[in-house]
Design a protein around this motif. Structure first.
Motif, mmCIF file in Angstrom:
data_model
loop_
_atom_site.group_PDB
_atom_site.id
_atom_site.type_symbol
_atom_site.label_atom_id
_atom_site.label_comp_id
_atom_site.label_asym_id
_atom_site.label_seq_id
_atom_site.Cartn_x
_atom_site.Cartn_y
_atom_site.Cartn_z
ATOM 1 N N ALA A 2 -62.235 41.810 -79.145
ATOM 2 C CA ALA A 2 -62.095 42.967 -79.446
ATOM 3 C C ALA A 2 -60.701 43.341 -78.614
ATOM 4 O O ALA A 2 -60.475 42.864 -77.655
ATOM 5 C CB ALA A 2 -63.212 43.855 -78.910
ATOM 6 N N SER A 3 -59.973 44.214 -79.125
ATOM 7 C CA SER A 3 -58.662 44.772 -78.622
ATOM 8 C C SER A 3 -59.077 45.372 -77.183
ATOM 9 O O SER A 3 -59.992 46.371 -77.498
ATOM 10 C CB SER A 3 -57.753 45.440 -79.320
ATOM 11 N N ILE A 4 -58.357 45.306 -76.212
ATOM 12 C CA ILE A 4 -58.698 45.999 -75.036
ATOM 13 C C ILE A 4 -57.709 47.186 -74.797
ATOM 14 O O ILE A 4 -56.316 46.980 -75.102
ATOM 15 C CB ILE A 4 -58.059 44.992 -73.708
ATOM 16 N N GLN A 5 -58.215 48.284 -74.772
ATOM 17 C CA GLN A 5 -57.460 49.725 -74.499
ATOM 18 C C GLN A 5 -56.761 49.751 -73.060
ATOM 19 O O GLN A 5 -57.254 49.010 -72.146
ATOM 20 C CB GLN A 5 -58.433 50.708 -74.565
ATOM 21 N N TYR A 6 -55.686 50.530 -73.018
ATOM 22 C CA TYR A 6 -55.050 50.502 -71.707
ATOM 23 C C TYR A 6 -55.717 50.971 -70.671
ATOM 24 O O TYR A 6 -55.601 50.635 -69.354
ATOM 25 C CB TYR A 6 -53.679 51.287 -71.933
ATOM 26 N N GLN A 35 -59.126 39.200 -69.507
ATOM 27 C CA GLN A 35 -58.466 38.663 -70.836
ATOM 28 C C GLN A 35 -57.244 39.370 -70.914
ATOM 29 O O GLN A 35 -56.533 39.457 -72.194
ATOM 30 C CB GLN A 35 -59.268 38.694 -72.056
ATOM 31 N N GLN A 40 -49.936 43.868 -71.593
ATOM 32 C CA GLN A 40 -50.771 44.934 -71.418
ATOM 33 C C GLN A 40 -51.136 45.617 -70.117
ATOM 34 O O GLN A 40 -51.156 46.763 -70.075
ATOM 35 C CB GLN A 40 -52.236 44.378 -71.980
#
Length: 99
Positions: A2-6, A35, A40
């Protein structure tokens, strides 16, 4: 994955004598998501702390330490640490003020 939010990237600041001494050179140390990539981490710092501009990011993966409890052995969790270098005209990060 899943994409990691800031706002999930930076977990907590690292407060040690070495990291406090590096703040004079505008280098700040954080524990980050295992990850998370350098880009990021850069985006998260610039969005979370107003007025900051990141010059560079150095990351390092830290293995868990071996611990013993009685006769059984185990390991603590792996972590990732990031050292963020800010530009000269960038504003300081306020969470480190007064430490």
């Amino acid at each position: 994955m899943a994409s990691i939010q800031y706002y999930d990237v930076i977990l907590k600041p690292v407060i040690t004598e070495k990291s406090m001494a590096a703040m004079a050179e505008k280098k700040y140390t954080f524990l980050v998501h295992p990850q998370a990539t350098k880009s990021q981490v850069k985006e998260a710092v610039e969005k979370m702390f107003a007025g900051t501009k990141v010059k560079s990011v150095n990351t390092m993966n830290l293995d868990g330490k071996t611990k013993r409890r009685g006769m059984t052995y185990g390991k603590t969790a792996k972590t990732k640490k990031a050292i963020v270098q800010l530009t000269e005209e960038s504003a300081d990060i306020e969470i480190f003020e007064g430490l």
